[in-house]
Each structure stands twice: as structure tokens, then as C-alpha cells.
Design a protein around this motif. Structure first.
Motif, PDB file in Angstrom:
ATOM      1  N   ARG A 187       1.027  -1.102  -0.062  1.00  0.00           N
ATOM      2  CA  ARG A 187       0.134  -0.209  -0.094  1.00  0.00           C
ATOM      3  C   ARG A 187       1.056   1.343  -0.111  1.00  0.00           C
TER       4      ARG A 187
ATOM      5  N   ARG B 222      -3.576  -2.259  -2.933  1.00  0.00           N
ATOM      6  CA  ARG B 222      -4.371  -1.703  -1.815  1.00  0.00           C
ATOM      7  C   ARG B 222      -5.019  -2.947  -1.271  1.00  0.00           C
ATOM      8  N   ARG B 223      -5.436  -4.014  -2.076  1.00  0.00           N
ATOM      9  CA  ARG B 223      -6.034  -5.195  -1.576  1.00  0.00           C
ATOM     10  C   ARG B 223      -5.163  -6.061  -0.698  1.00  0.00           C
TER      11      ARG B 223
ATOM     12  N   PRO C 298      -3.594   1.320 -12.796  1.00  0.00           N
ATOM     13  CA  PRO C 298      -4.661   1.250 -11.795  1.00  0.00           C
ATOM     14  C   PRO C 298      -4.801  -0.133 -11.341  1.00  0.00           C
ATOM     15  N   ARG C 299      -4.916  -1.049 -12.284  1.00  0.00           N
ATOM     16  CA  ARG C 299      -5.225  -2.499 -11.764  1.00  0.00           C
ATOM     17  C   ARG C 299      -4.030  -2.912 -10.693  1.00  0.00           C
TER      18      ARG C 299
ATOM     19  N   ARG D  34      -4.481  -1.055  -7.326  1.00  0.00           N
ATOM     20  CA  ARG D  34      -5.772  -1.894  -6.726  1.00  0.00           C
ATOM     21  C   ARG D  34      -5.320  -3.162  -5.705  1.00  0.00           C
TER      22      ARG D  34
END
Ligand SMILES: Cc1cc2nc3c(=O)[nH]c(=O)nc-3n(C[C@H](O)[C@H](O)[C@H](O)COP(=O)(O)OP(=O)(O)OC[C@H]3O[C@@H](n4cnc5c(N)ncnc54)[C@H](O)[C@@H]3O)c2cc1C
Length: 490
Positions: free
Chosen positions: A258, A277-278, A270-271, A274
Motif C-alpha cells: 500500500r 491496496r487489496r 490502476p489494476r 488496486r
């Protein structure tokens, strides 16, 4: 000359920096804390002169791996030492089990389960060098030792609770559950045996060594080696954006995913942002460093000689403790790891006062004070412990995160060992180190092979960066001083 910047000076950041520098890259390491070394810091936090490890204490996978074989850390002052007993697991009534370097000696202490233990760990120990070669790298690769890996997989793949059923005595079952709990994950899930299988076997192959002079000696030796290769470390520099770094050719981030996504901002696809972040973090630790006069009076005598003691009770108690913290609840009896590094490295003590480094597994973001629970639980297996305490120093969960941003909400292993993340971390990708931004790589314990002060994540990430720039040949060319090291504690 190719310019490289490494963000973070944990063992992986330093391993990455050394690997780049050895290939001729000009490297600067930027570290947020005032003291470099990340999870290998040590300090005198209780009594003057008494040396405590603030984070990592035992290093079964650090003494002999591709990074430490390639680079001679011993020539830069690193020495390993083994405790008389590698780890022990006391039970009520002075009973318990202990792991020695020798599989046979260990099995002899396990009564009717001795044969079973020897049949599980003996063959794995014999093949451990090949097995470790396979799991100390990203899982997506063509195995060079498929048979050894397959054998290891039989033990590593099932839930740890299933493997525990191999043993009929409380002692052997608790011993297995205790080492499996190093995964920091419920013992009933698939692959929850993997970490225990690796660390349990490594205890026989290499032991669970400590660094002489504290784990800080690991970071110090790496910094000395880095400096000798022309690299440098700047402390007190928190990197929050790629823009802080100028325009280097290679960037390696020894950060949590993160944090990496925040540093990379809009430049990261962005993929992938994400996915970062997950990325899932696990439960936390709550630490107490004790100064203890005459050491901990464990009722189970072998625990008095053990570097690590798992103090929680029987296998069922371990299973409950790990399940509870995973679900965000503080267990009545948390899993405790009691570090007695001084048994291997006597100069850490002052006279008859010894440093004992303990942490409990607690829920992520735990806000309570577990110190009394920890003292009561050690007292249960070592009556008289409380009276021997001379001083304590607490690092609550929030303090751990404040000291090192990689330990998100107190997650000291930088990422939960879920089945998915054991195989694919930090995301499902052919190159787990690639961040999606040209020239920028993740190198922290959030990448394969995961947590531990072994430097292997940094080694692989840096090699990936060098390969991409066509510089790997410069690293792999044998050079006299670096090919010299192969130190195995016997
Ligand atoms: C209490 C505890 C006990 C442990 N016990 C063991 C053990 O016995 N054996 C073992 O092998 N491992 C153990 N570990 C785990 C081990 O310490 C880690 O897995 C290892 O240190 C990970 O190395 P790393 O380089 O990935 O990250 P870290 O060692 O966590 O280092 C990351 C560094 O990056 C810096 N940083 C982060 N973000 C930024 C930024 N934005 N800008 C600049 N700098 C930044 C941090 O300050 C830190 O110095 C333990 C950890 C803890 C906390």
C-alpha cells in the motif's frame, strides 16, 4: 553509470542495494528511521548493557541461502551462534517437548511419537538444501528438485491441524502446532503447515541461530559490505513520492504494497495499484522486553536451554489462539514466543541479568495492554518468573507500526500468510517484484519468499531489475572476495 535508489534499509532493502552495487550500479539507500536496519535493529531498552533484539531474533533461513552464499557477510563482521536447544514447548506439570539440531535426539524426547517425528523430519532434513532452493524464490518456476519439493509439499500443503493428527502425544502435537503458528494464520487452513514445515526442518539442518552482538549485526555487516561496494545509506528520510527521488534508473521499494502504491501514485497502472491496496495484512504482535535475574525458571528443564520457547499450552490452545487473533479477538491465552538469545550469545547479559524478548500474537491494530497476560502466561510454565523480573520495556502494537511503516497495524511479517499470498505475493503476476512502473520494483517481505531477515526478497527483486537492464551478467561473474562464503552452523 546506472543510478539506483532503494527506499528502506531493512534486510531486503540492504540485500537489494548490495546486489545492485555488486553489478556496478551506484546505489543510495533512503531510510525513514534514524537508525538503519529495519527489522534487524537491537537496543539496550531495559537495563544498561543488556542487549535486546527489537524485531528479528532467530535466523534459520539466513545463514545459507543464495544471497549469503554470494556475499561474504562474515568478512564484514557477521557471526552466528546457536543456543543449546533450538526451540521448546512447555506444557503444564513440567512436561514439554524440545527440538535439538539432531533429529534423533529430538525424536528420543518424544516417546511413542519419536519414530513418527523422525520419519517426517529426517528425510526432509537430508533434502533441505534442495527444498530451500525451491521455496526461497517465487513459487511460479520450473522446479529443479521436483522430487524433494513434492516430498516437502506432502507436509506443507495440508492444514497444520491435519498434520498434528500424526502425533498421539500432547507433547509432539504441541511442538508441531507451536512451530506451525509462526505462520501467524489459522492452523485449519490449507498450506498452514508450510511455514512450520520449513522452520521445523531448518531447525535440524541449520539450527535457529542468533547473530552475535544482536540482530543489529546483520544490518551492520550488510551496510559495511554495501559501503565497500560504493553504496551509501541516508537515514531520517521518509519517501512519500517517486518525485522525491530525482531521476534514477532503478528504484527498489522495501515497503509494504500500500505504501508502494502511494509512492508510485498515478504512474502505477490502476489494476496493479488496486491489487497493492487489496494486499492483505495479518494479525499483530505485542512485545515485552524483560530483564530477568537468573533467566526464566521454566519447569520443563530443556526450555531453560532453548533459544525460543512457545509458551501457550497444548496444541488445541495454539489452534484457538491463532484462530482468535485472525478474527480480531484477543484470546485468553495468546501464542507467546519467548526469545532467550543470550543462551547463544552470552555477552548480551549483564552478570546474572539476562535479556528475554517476548511477543504475543494479538489481533491486528490491538489497542490493549497485554503485558500482564504475558507475565501470567510465562508464570504458568515458569513459577517464580514474576519475582525475577528486574525491568520491562513495552512495544505495544501501535509502537511497532510507528517504528516501522512496513508493520501495518502491527503485522510484523508484512502480509498475511493466506494460501493465495503464500503462493502469489503481493499479487498474481509472472514477476512479483515488478510494480508496473518502468524501473521500479518492490523488494520487501511482501514479495517472495516472504518474511524473515534473510534478504532473499531483495536479492530476487534486484536481480529482476538487473536482468531488465541487461546487467545481470555483471553480478553473476564470479569474483574472488564474494565467492568465498559458505558458513553453515554445525
Ligand atoms: C517483533 C518481531 C520479531 C520478528 N522475529 C523474527 C525472527 O525471529 N526471525 C526472522 O527472520 N524475522 C523476524 N521478524 C520479521 C523480520 O524482521 C522481517 O520479516 C524483516 O525485517 C523484513 O525485512 P524487510 O527488509 O522486508 O523490511 P523491514 O525490515 O521491515 O524494513 C523496512 C524498512 O523500510 C523503512 N521504510 C518503510 N517505508 C519507508 C519510506 N516510505 N521511506 C523510507 N524508509 C521507509 C522502514 O523504516 C524500515 O527500516 C520479526 C519482526 C518483528 C517486528
Amino acid at each position: 553509470m546506472t543510478q539506483g535508489v532503494v527506499v528502506g534499509s531493512g534486510p531486503n532493502g540492504l540485500a537489494a542495494a548490495i546486489t545492485l552495487a555488486a553489478a556496478g550500479v551506484s546505489v543510495t539507500v533512503l531510510e525513514a528511521a534514524q537508525t538503519p536496519g529495519g527489522g534487524t535493529r537491537s537496543g539496550q531498552v531495559t537495563v544498561p548493557g543488556l542487549l535486546h533484539d527489537e524485531c528479528s531474533g532467530f535466523h534459520p533461513l539466513a545463514t545459507d541461502n543464495p544471497f549469503t552464499r554470494r556475499f561474504d557477510l562474515a568478512a564484514h563482521g557477521l557471526r552466528w551462534a546457536l543456543p543449546p536447544v533450538q526451540y521448546a514447548h512447555p506444557l503444564d506439570g513440567g512436561r514439554g517437548a524440545a527440538v535439538h539440531r539432531s533429529v534423533t535426539t529430538t525424536a528420543q524426547g518424544l516417546g511413542v511419537d519419536g519414530d513418527r517425528y523422525a520419519r517426517v523430519f529426517g528425510p526432509l532434513t537430508d533434502r533441505f538444501d534442495a527444498i530451500a532452493t525451491e521455496f526461497l524464490q517465487p513459487m511460479l518456476h520450473l522446479p529443479r528438485h521436483p522430487i524433494a519439493l513434492g516430498r516437502f509439499g506432502v507436509l506443507a500443503a495440508p492444514p497444520a491441524t491435519w498434520v498434528g493428527r500424526l502425533f498421539s502425544t500432547d507433547e509432539a502435537a504441541a511442538l508441531w502446532a507451536g512451530v506451525a503458528a509462526h505462520a501467524f494464520h489459522p492452523l485449519s487452513t490449507p498450506l498452514s503447515s508450510a511455514i512450520g514445515a520449513a522452520l521445523g526442518t531448518a531447525a535440524h539442518r541449520f539450527g535457529w541461530p542468533v547473530a552475535v552482538g544482536g540482530s543489529q549485526a546483520i544490518g551492520a555487516s550488510m551496510m559495511s559490505l554495501l559501503t565497500s561496494l560504493g553504496g551509501r545509506v541516508e537515514t531520517g528520510v521518509t519517501v512519500s513520492s517517486l518525485d522525491d527521488l530525482g531521476d534514477p534508473d532503478i528504484v527498489l521499494l522495501d515497503t509494504a504494497p500500500r505504501a508502494a502504491a502511494a509512492i508510485l501514485g498515478a504512474r502505477q497502472p490502476p489494476r496493479i495499484a488496486r491489487a497493492y491496496r487489496r494486499y492483505r495484512h495479518g494479525p499483530a504482535a505485542f512485545q515485552v522486553a524483560f530483564a530477568v535475574r537468573d533467566g526464566v525458571p521454566w519447569s520443563f528443564a530443556p526450555a531453560r536451554q532453548a533459544g525460543t520457547v512457545h509458551a501457550v499450552g497444548d496444541a488445541a490452545a495454539v489452534v484457538t489462539a491463532e484462530r482468535e487473533v485472525w478474527h480480531g479477538r484477543m484470546p485468553d491465552e495468546p501464542f507467546l514466543l519467548v526469545g532467550q538469545q543470550y543462551l547463544a550469545d552470552r555477552d548480551r547479559s549483564v552478570g546474572d541479568i539476562h535479556p528475554v524478548d517476548v511477543y504475543a500474537h494479538v489481533p491486528a491494530g490491538f489497542r490493549g495492554d497485554a503485558r500482564h497476560q504475558i507475565i501470567d502466561q510465562i508464570e504458568r510454565f515458569a513459577p517464580g518468573f514474576r519475582e525475577r523480573i528486574v525491568a520491562t520495556h513495552i512495544r505495544a502494537t501501535a509502537d511497532i507500526t510507528a517504528d516501522n511503516a512496513n508493520y501495518v497495524a502491527g503485522d510484523i511479517i508484512t502480509g498475511a500468510n493466506t494460501p493465495t499470498q503464500l503462493i502469489f505475493r503481493p499479487r498474481v503476476a509472472a514477476n512479483p517484484y515488478a510494480t508496473g512502473v518502468e524501473g521500479v520494483y518492490l523488494c520487501s517481505a511482501a514479495t517472495p519468499p516472504g518474511a524473515g531477515a534473510h534478504g532473499m526478497c531483495g536479492w530476487h527483486a534486484a536481480r529482476s531489475a538487473l536482468r531488465h537492464r541487461g546487467l545481470l551478467d555483471a553480478l553473476d561473474r564470479p569474483s574472488e572476495p564474494m565467492a568465498a562464503d559458505l558458513k553453515r552452523p554445525r
